[in-house]
Design an enzyme around this catalytic site. Sequence first.
Site, PDB file in Angstrom:
ATOM      1  N   GLU A 755     -42.115  90.042  16.816  1.00 27.02           N
ATOM      2  CA  GLU A 755     -42.662  89.171  15.771  1.00 27.02           C
ATOM      3  C   GLU A 755     -42.823  90.049  14.531  1.00 27.02           C
ATOM      4  OE1 GLU A 755     -46.490  87.531  14.262  1.00 27.02           O
ATOM      5  OE2 GLU A 755     -46.541  87.127  16.420  1.00 27.02           O
ATOM      6  N   CYS A 789     -49.066  88.653   8.243  1.00 29.70           N
ATOM      7  CA  CYS A 789     -47.621  88.342   8.295  1.00 29.70           C
ATOM      8  C   CYS A 789     -47.381  86.998   7.631  1.00 29.70           C
ATOM      9  CB  CYS A 789     -47.105  88.245   9.712  1.00 29.70           C
ATOM     10  SG  CYS A 789     -47.848  89.343  10.859  1.00 29.70           S
TER      11      CYS A 789
END
Length: 1002
Positions: A755, A789
Amino acid sequence: MAADTPFPTPPERMRLPRPDRPEADVVQALLRQPALRWDAVRQAATPWVQAVREHPAPFWAMESLLKEYPLSRPEGLALMRLAEALLRVPDVETAMALAADQLGRARFDAGGGSAHPLLAGLSARVLELGRRLLPAEGSAPGLLQRLGAQTVVAAAVRALQLLGRQFVLGRHIDEALHEAQAQRAGQPALRFSFDMLGEGARTGRDAERYLAAYHHAIERIAREQPADAAPEQADGISIKLSALHPRYEPAQRQRLFAELLPRLWTLVERAARANMNLTIDAEESERLELSLDLFEALAARVAQDWPQWQGLGLAVQAYQTRSLEVVQEVARLAAAYRLRLMVRLVKGAYWDGEIKRAQELGLAGYPVYTRKQHTDLAYLACARVLLDHAPQVFPQFATHNAGTIAAVLQMARERGAAFEMQRLHGMGEGIYREVLKREPVALRVYAPVGEHRDLLAYLVRRLLENGANSSFVHQLADARVPLDALLVSPFNLQGDPGLPLPAALYGPARPNSAGVDLACLADREPLYTTARDTAVPTVPEADAAAVDAAMQRLHAGFALWDATPVAGRAAALRRAAEALEARRAEFCGLLVREARKVMADAVAEVREAVDFLRYYAAEAEQRFAPLALPGPTGESNELRLRGRGVFVCISPWNFPLAIFTGQVAAALVAGNSVAAKPAEQTPAVAQRMVALLHGCGVPEDALQLLHGPGETVGAALVRDARCAGVAFTGSTEVAKAIQRSLADKDGPIVPLIAETGGINAMLVDSTALPEQVVDAVIQSAFRSAGQRCSALRLLCLHVHIADAVLQMLAGAMQELVVGDPLQWSTDVGPVIDAQAHAALARHVARLDAQARLVARTPLPAGLAGDHLAPVAYEVRDIAEVREEVFGPVLHVVRWGSGELATPEAVIDRVNALGYGLTLGVQTRIDGRALQVAQRARVGNVYVNRNMIGAVVGVQPFGGEGLSGTGPKAGGPHYLLRFASEQTLTINTAAAGGNAALLAGGR
Ligand SMILES: Cc1cc2nc3c(=O)[nH]c(=O)nc-3n(C[C@H](O)[C@H](O)[C@H](O)COP(=O)(O)OP(=O)(O)OC[C@H]3O[C@@H](n4cnc5c(N)ncnc54)[C@H](O)[C@@H]3O)c2cc1C
């Protein structure tokens, strides 16, 4: 006292009980109030209600409209959403698209049963015609269709303006005063309280504008008043504190005493000089204690400077579970400062928002009642207290509910106290017409003043209020609701169970993680005290030998842990969730100290970790149960899942507890043993969590912490022959390096779950509400110092609204507080370390040379540490944003012309950047939002809200392309990737024949 004498900030204290007390306990106390003679109440109110029903409101009145098109039907919703947005859309094309989108999803054929069949039929035909004439989103209309569509849009705009006018007394104060005078021609005793409409201030300039509008209004109202009129006999003004300061929040307490109070005082003084009523409106529950502190400071100054003035007022919301204590407190203040205070008792206008906030924050209880009858009951209890404190308190009862009015009149008559009733302009006219026919009651109208654009939020509030099934006005307009139900006694509590608590949001299988209301001093103080006392321990780094030994131990420990039934592994995770919640303060302290988080982020992170533990426990139990598969008779077939071996989990510093725990918990519950490598910057949080997991039953042979540099420790773990899988969250670059390292290894093929980051965009069209956009941008781009993120990096604004939004954004950025995370008032703490700061500073220097500065948050003088001021730049082209910049740096582009003429073109260019993590969309065109989501190659799309803070099991998180491999963390497919699959086929006929078939089984 001189007008500019400062207001000292008093020490914070809780004058009220906790906001989350169990509702049942509070209601029990309310029921102990002396009962009213409800028969008499019903008797008094019945003729009012009958008369109103016999003379229904005109077709264009709100009640009639909502009866025709209730909010429970698509037509009602379409109307409300058009009302909210259409008037502010600056360009015709978008207005047409919006109208087509909303009208297109509703059917306005006259459903019959209308009190105005002719008009209803006519309006339905017009709306239906609009539906057909308006072009579908993305299609090119012909000339005739265009002309038709423009006409429909113009008619819709006009209709909505008329609808809005029903609730607004005038576009400006002069018009409103004129209208008030006209209304007084028929009702000379009528009084008004004027309210300057608008959204809460987002910038200092907004606040100044509102202040000037209030000043002007007070001047003008004063000029119209007879010189000797007492405040209760004259018109007055209502003010909202959220309009007078862009940061009217409890966390900014010091600033509010220093900045808001002097501003407010100028209004109060002016109202006192004019001897008129000035009432402070009631707003959201987290501001309640703060509002009382500010009110007391005003009362103290009034007592010194204007002791004869009797017009200072406060609105109190009965729907708050603390309302009884609030009215008692206001009565105490009146006595303590020897003032006559005016108190407007309302039920409350933000119920849905209060419920949502409590659920989102995972609070122990709701700050408002969850049953309508409880609110009504509380209203009567508060009314009694206010009447009992007359004449020191002048009660002002604001309600449109006939039962509530009759009950209040009964109590007031018994006490002989002076009071007045209040209604909103455009509401409750019928009922009060009937009341006044029978009783000479003093009545004041709350009268909003503003231009069309400013009334939208207010109009939608009223639409929601009137459209709610539980609302009295709604039920009054519905002839099917019998009188008995309409005038039911609130003392006669019936079976409605109210709402489930926030903890029960996800059903019985998984409790929601518990949150903290930082506005509640009793909950906040221990967290900060612990954080201040927290020392971050040093964690020893692993060397090559330690890595080898750990992998050996985990390799050996795998079989036993994998053989542990899934229920046992899940139970360990659940115990860990409990333990983590119990030790929340300690973990928050570490997160603040080691990861430099502000407290709200730390609390949210602990909650996320708890959610991961519980979610994966529940998921594993469900998905790891053997799955029977169909097949021929005489054979059984089963699919089983089990661990793969030693999983290497490598996590980042930006969520050192949540992401760390999520990866580790998923790998463990799937049956793997785990080598957990935290980020170099945040090993202490990880170490503490690993110890907690060990303490909750995860064997040391199944979980080992290995702290050290990625280049050595991380690389060695990935390279190790015993590594059976890798879960990685971090930069795309490192993910690629891991992928290569795994590919180069001999032996089994090892899966990688990566990720990584993103260049996350937000697309804003001209139907969006600028205030909502700015709130979402500030939170998404700058919260956690932009170190998420999911954070917003690229804001794409439609040209028609870009200047206005950027101006508001720039103003809002001036109000952000950069500082020490140990202070509650800090919005943005330092970035993670000096190295990150230096890299960000270099990027900002490049932007300084190449792009146009939109705004930069001021840094307080003398601020030490790695602080980077939130900053926004306008760039010429999307392609200029090439890499993820992991900090509070926002890039802005305009779209709506040239190569970026359409939303599709913008999305294509964003897709071309290669990342695909999060996307924000701000539009009121529902079809457009869906099309954009469909076209965007991203993992998480957020419409009309911020784009951070994905919740486990609610918004599973993760992207595609350069942003990661999937499956999404916190989603239903995640655990499967940590497992290997095995089918087990048994020939059940092998031992002598097919007994089941012969026995008649299938
Ligand atoms: C003059 C005036 C001034 C006002 N000023 C303010 C103000 O400063 N701040 C403010 O917040 N509001 C203010 N209001 C709005 C007021 O709160 C609403 O008008 C009120 O909600 C309507 O009450 P009612 O008695 O007319 O209607 P009713 O229909 O009898 O009551 C509606 C009330 O019940 C509540 N309710 C609905 N469902 C539930 C449920 N399941 N559980 C618990 N409660 C429920 C609603 O939230 C609402 O408060 C003002 C109203 C007036 C008339």
